[in-house]
Design a protein around this motif. Sequence first.
Motif, PDB file in Angstrom:
ATOM      1  N   ASP A   2      11.271  70.295  83.120  1.00 10.42           N
ATOM      2  CA  ASP A   2      10.328  69.117  82.987  1.00 10.42           C
ATOM      3  C   ASP A   2       9.843  68.743  81.533  1.00 10.42           C
ATOM      4  O   ASP A   2       9.314  68.977  80.980  1.00 10.42           O
ATOM      5  N   HIS A   3      10.690  67.178  81.034  1.00  9.60           N
ATOM      6  CA  HIS A   3      10.675  67.673  79.751  1.00  9.60           C
ATOM      7  C   HIS A   3       9.573  66.270  79.664  1.00  9.60           C
ATOM      8  O   HIS A   3       9.037  66.144  78.180  1.00  9.60           O
ATOM      9  N   LEU A   4       8.655  65.806  80.235  1.00  7.80           N
ATOM     10  CA  LEU A   4       7.737  64.294  79.884  1.00  7.80           C
ATOM     11  C   LEU A   4       6.784  64.893  79.902  1.00  7.80           C
ATOM     12  O   LEU A   4       5.605  64.793  80.650  1.00  7.80           O
ATOM     13  N   THR A   7       2.946  65.350  74.743  1.00  6.56           N
ATOM     14  CA  THR A   7       3.957  65.359  73.573  1.00  6.56           C
ATOM     15  C   THR A   7       4.651  64.669  73.912  1.00  6.56           C
ATOM     16  O   THR A   7       5.009  63.975  72.533  1.00  6.56           O
ATOM     17  N   CYS A   8       5.983  64.712  74.042  1.00  9.18           N
ATOM     18  CA  CYS A   8       6.986  63.943  74.496  1.00  9.18           C
ATOM     19  C   CYS A   8       5.948  61.794  74.632  1.00  9.18           C
ATOM     20  O   CYS A   8       7.118  61.311  73.602  1.00  9.18           O
ATOM     21  N   ARG A   9       5.119  61.539  75.402  1.00  9.28           N
ATOM     22  CA  ARG A   9       4.557  60.423  75.158  1.00  9.28           C
ATOM     23  C   ARG A   9       4.011  59.847  73.684  1.00  9.28           C
ATOM     24  O   ARG A   9       4.388  59.348  73.889  1.00  9.28           O
ATOM     25  N   GLN A  33      10.502  68.226  64.392  1.00 14.91           N
ATOM     26  CA  GLN A  33      10.297  69.038  64.907  1.00 14.91           C
ATOM     27  C   GLN A  33      10.648  69.718  66.536  1.00 14.91           C
ATOM     28  O   GLN A  33      10.951  70.058  67.165  1.00 14.91           O
ATOM     29  N   HIS A  34       9.718  68.376  67.131  1.00 14.28           N
ATOM     30  CA  HIS A  34       9.717  67.923  68.391  1.00 14.28           C
ATOM     31  C   HIS A  34      10.889  67.406  69.127  1.00 14.28           C
ATOM     32  O   HIS A  34      11.685  68.149  69.888  1.00 14.28           O
ATOM     33  N   LEU A  35      12.284  66.994  67.811  1.00 17.19           N
ATOM     34  CA  LEU A  35      13.667  66.343  68.217  1.00 17.19           C
ATOM     35  C   LEU A  35      14.457  67.321  69.001  1.00 17.19           C
ATOM     36  O   LEU A  35      15.390  67.569  69.351  1.00 17.19           O
ATOM     37  N   GLY A  37      13.684  70.525  69.462  1.00 20.00           N
ATOM     38  CA  GLY A  37      13.441  71.252  70.802  1.00 20.00           C
ATOM     39  C   GLY A  37      13.519  70.558  72.488  1.00 20.00           C
ATOM     40  O   GLY A  37      13.486  70.793  73.494  1.00 20.00           O
ATOM     41  N   CYS A  38      13.621  68.675  72.298  1.00 22.71           N
ATOM     42  CA  CYS A  38      13.706  68.030  73.457  1.00 22.71           C
ATOM     43  C   CYS A  38      15.043  67.017  73.265  1.00 22.71           C
ATOM     44  O   CYS A  38      15.040  66.148  72.557  1.00 22.71           O
ATOM     45  N   ASP A  39      15.830  67.436  74.259  1.00 21.21           N
ATOM     46  CA  ASP A  39      16.934  66.500  74.778  1.00 21.21           C
ATOM     47  C   ASP A  39      16.543  64.557  74.305  1.00 21.21           C
ATOM     48  O   ASP A  39      17.021  64.056  74.207  1.00 21.21           O
ATOM     49  N   ASP A  40      15.415  64.665  75.473  1.00 22.76           N
ATOM     50  CA  ASP A  40      15.206  63.579  76.284  1.00 22.76           C
ATOM     51  C   ASP A  40      14.578  62.545  74.760  1.00 22.76           C
ATOM     52  O   ASP A  40      15.514  61.231  74.831  1.00 22.76           O
ATOM     53  N   CYS A  41      14.233  62.883  73.851  1.00 26.85           N
ATOM     54  CA  CYS A  41      13.272  62.384  73.102  1.00 26.85           C
ATOM     55  C   CYS A  41      14.240  62.030  72.228  1.00 26.85           C
ATOM     56  O   CYS A  41      14.504  60.897  71.264  1.00 26.85           O
ATOM     57  N   ARG A  42      15.223  62.941  71.943  1.00 28.99           N
ATOM     58  CA  ARG A  42      16.335  62.388  70.278  1.00 28.99           C
ATOM     59  C   ARG A  42      17.539  61.418  71.170  1.00 28.99           C
ATOM     60  O   ARG A  42      17.528  60.740  70.216  1.00 28.99           O
TER      61      ARG A  42
HETATM   62 ZN   LIG Z   1      10.200  65.386  73.880  1.00 26.71          ZN
END
Ligand SMILES: [Zn+2]
Length: 88
Positions: A2-4, A7-9, A33-35, A37-42
């Motif tokens: 779960d990526h939500l 931090t994502c928020r 940096q977060h992007l 490692g996070c496909d969802d935010c990307r």
């Molecule tokens: Zn994220």
Amino acid sequence: MDHLSETCREIKDKLSAYLDGELESALCAEIEQHLRGCDDCRVVVDTLNKTITLYRNYGQATVPPDVHERLTRVLNLQQLKTKGKPAE
Ligand SMILES: [Zn+2]
């Protein structure tokens, strides 16, 4: 996985300011940096980026308020989608 996360928020809250170049460089680095490692935010950034680029190509230097509102809705939609993902 779960990526939500919190931090994502936070990242999604800051994305439009980030893309507008309104954030200080320390925050930009944090987001980038977060992007990584996070496909969802990307995906969200990619969508926003394309929309903004599209409008800039039409000769507008800034994103009009109604577009900004629509982008915010897209962000909320993304969150809903992630939250309500059905178990297949
Ligand atoms: Zn994220």
